[in-house]
Design a protein around this motif. Sequence first.
Motif, mmCIF file in Angstrom:
data_model
loop_
_atom_site.group_PDB
_atom_site.id
_atom_site.type_symbol
_atom_site.label_atom_id
_atom_site.label_comp_id
_atom_site.label_asym_id
_atom_site.label_seq_id
_atom_site.Cartn_x
_atom_site.Cartn_y
_atom_site.Cartn_z
ATOM 1 N N PRO A 114 35.440 44.112 34.230
ATOM 2 C CA PRO A 114 34.196 43.648 33.611
ATOM 3 C C PRO A 114 34.189 42.129 33.419
ATOM 4 O O PRO A 114 35.176 41.540 32.988
ATOM 5 C CB PRO A 114 34.175 44.360 32.257
ATOM 6 N N GLY A 115 33.083 41.528 33.770
ATOM 7 C CA GLY A 115 32.929 40.089 33.583
ATOM 8 C C GLY A 115 33.432 39.251 34.742
ATOM 9 O O GLY A 115 33.299 38.035 34.713
ATOM 10 N N VAL A 116 34.015 39.871 35.746
ATOM 11 C CA VAL A 116 34.529 39.115 36.891
ATOM 12 C C VAL A 116 33.444 39.048 37.958
ATOM 13 O O VAL A 116 33.006 40.068 38.476
ATOM 14 C CB VAL A 116 35.800 39.766 37.476
ATOM 15 N N ASN A 117 33.005 37.834 38.254
ATOM 16 C CA ASN A 117 31.995 37.675 39.294
ATOM 17 C C ASN A 117 32.662 37.374 40.637
ATOM 18 O O ASN A 117 33.882 37.209 40.717
ATOM 19 C CB ASN A 117 30.990 36.580 38.900
ATOM 20 N N ASN A 118 31.852 37.297 41.677
ATOM 21 C CA ASN A 118 32.390 37.083 43.023
ATOM 22 C C ASN A 118 33.118 35.750 43.161
ATOM 23 O O ASN A 118 34.058 35.640 43.946
ATOM 24 C CB ASN A 118 31.283 37.207 44.070
ATOM 25 N N LEU A 119 32.695 34.749 42.424
ATOM 26 C CA LEU A 119 33.367 33.459 42.477
ATOM 27 C C LEU A 119 34.824 33.577 42.022
ATOM 28 O O LEU A 119 35.734 33.040 42.671
ATOM 29 C CB LEU A 119 32.626 32.431 41.615
ATOM 30 N N ILE A 122 36.817 35.540 44.715
ATOM 31 C CA ILE A 122 37.130 34.700 45.884
ATOM 32 C C ILE A 122 38.182 33.655 45.520
ATOM 33 O O ILE A 122 39.087 33.368 46.313
ATOM 34 C CB ILE A 122 35.849 34.061 46.448
ATOM 35 N N LEU A 123 38.088 33.105 44.318
ATOM 36 C CA LEU A 123 39.091 32.143 43.859
ATOM 37 C C LEU A 123 40.478 32.789 43.806
ATOM 38 O O LEU A 123 41.468 32.197 44.263
ATOM 39 C CB LEU A 123 38.702 31.586 42.489
ATOM 40 N N CYS A 124 40.553 34.004 43.285
ATOM 41 C CA CYS A 124 41.840 34.730 43.238
ATOM 42 C C CYS A 124 42.387 34.962 44.641
ATOM 43 O O CYS A 124 43.575 34.766 44.897
ATOM 44 C CB CYS A 124 41.678 36.064 42.512
ATOM 45 N N GLY A 125 41.513 35.377 45.550
ATOM 46 C CA GLY A 125 41.940 35.609 46.932
ATOM 47 C C GLY A 125 42.403 34.327 47.604
ATOM 48 O O GLY A 125 43.435 34.302 48.286
ATOM 49 N N ALA A 126 41.647 33.250 47.412
ATOM 50 C CA ALA A 126 41.995 31.975 48.045
ATOM 51 C C ALA A 126 43.307 31.412 47.494
ATOM 52 O O ALA A 126 44.168 30.947 48.258
ATOM 53 C CB ALA A 126 40.862 30.971 47.852
ATOM 54 N N LEU A 127 43.466 31.456 46.177
ATOM 55 C CA LEU A 127 44.714 30.946 45.591
ATOM 56 C C LEU A 127 45.915 31.775 46.032
ATOM 57 O O LEU A 127 46.994 31.234 46.294
ATOM 58 C CB LEU A 127 44.601 30.918 44.065
ATOM 59 N N SER A 128 45.739 33.087 46.112
ATOM 60 C CA SER A 128 46.828 33.952 46.572
ATOM 61 C C SER A 128 47.185 33.669 48.029
ATOM 62 O O SER A 128 48.361 33.644 48.391
ATOM 63 C CB SER A 128 46.440 35.429 46.413
ATOM 64 N N ALA A 129 46.169 33.444 48.849
ATOM 65 C CA ALA A 129 46.413 33.134 50.263
ATOM 66 C C ALA A 129 47.135 31.797 50.415
ATOM 67 O O ALA A 129 48.081 31.676 51.207
ATOM 68 C CB ALA A 129 45.090 33.123 51.024
ATOM 69 N N LEU A 130 46.701 30.795 49.651
ATOM 70 C CA LEU A 130 47.371 29.493 49.700
ATOM 71 C C LEU A 130 48.810 29.588 49.194
ATOM 72 O O LEU A 130 49.718 28.958 49.751
ATOM 73 C CB LEU A 130 46.590 28.461 48.900
ATOM 74 N N ALA A 131 48.998 30.373 48.140
ATOM 75 C CA ALA A 131 50.357 30.567 47.619
ATOM 76 C C ALA A 131 51.229 31.236 48.668
ATOM 77 O O ALA A 131 52.385 30.840 48.877
ATOM 78 C CB ALA A 131 50.320 31.402 46.342
ATOM 79 N N PHE A 132 50.694 32.254 49.345
ATOM 80 C CA PHE A 132 51.462 32.921 50.398
ATOM 81 C C PHE A 132 51.854 31.927 51.486
ATOM 82 O O PHE A 132 53.005 31.892 51.919
ATOM 83 C CB PHE A 132 50.672 34.078 51.022
#
Length: 166
Positions: A114-119, A122-132
């Motif tokens: 709840p309360g998590v928007n697409n931004l 996407i930020l979580c996905g992008a940061l995780s990808a960069l971390a990987f």
Amino acid sequence: DYIRITHFQYLPDWARKWYSKSLETRSESYTFISSVPFLLTTLLFINAPNQVLFGASVVSCLADAAASVVGKNFGKHKMTNFGRYPHKSFEGLIVGTLISFFGVIAIFKVYPLPGVNNLIIILCGALSALAFQYVDAFSQKLCDNILNTLIPGLLIWGCILLIPYF
């Protein structure tokens, strides 16, 4: 695994044969099997929201495994001028990055918060990808099986904590 490293001679015959065939003698005989650091690091997120635990697991398991399989079987462009591992390939790095990004997004879609928007997603996905990418190409002091769980997990948790500010 600790007993295998410290008291190999006390293992039953079947275990000694299995380890002798499945481990690379020079590089893996005196280190923990990759699942041990992953499992121990995952325990840090056991009380975190599901998205943190599962997101970190996707990056460290699926992305790392896919990068390895693709890199070993289809990797034609070695990372000789990038990172610290010239035997790794860009193909593996790209696949691992994509799976990190889309895997974390999929976790948020399967387990909505709840309360998590697409931004934020996407930020979580992008940061995780960069971390990987960073961990896979540059990690040297710590095993990537620890860092590929720890860093994305902390970044995802940080993004979730930012929700009230969006």
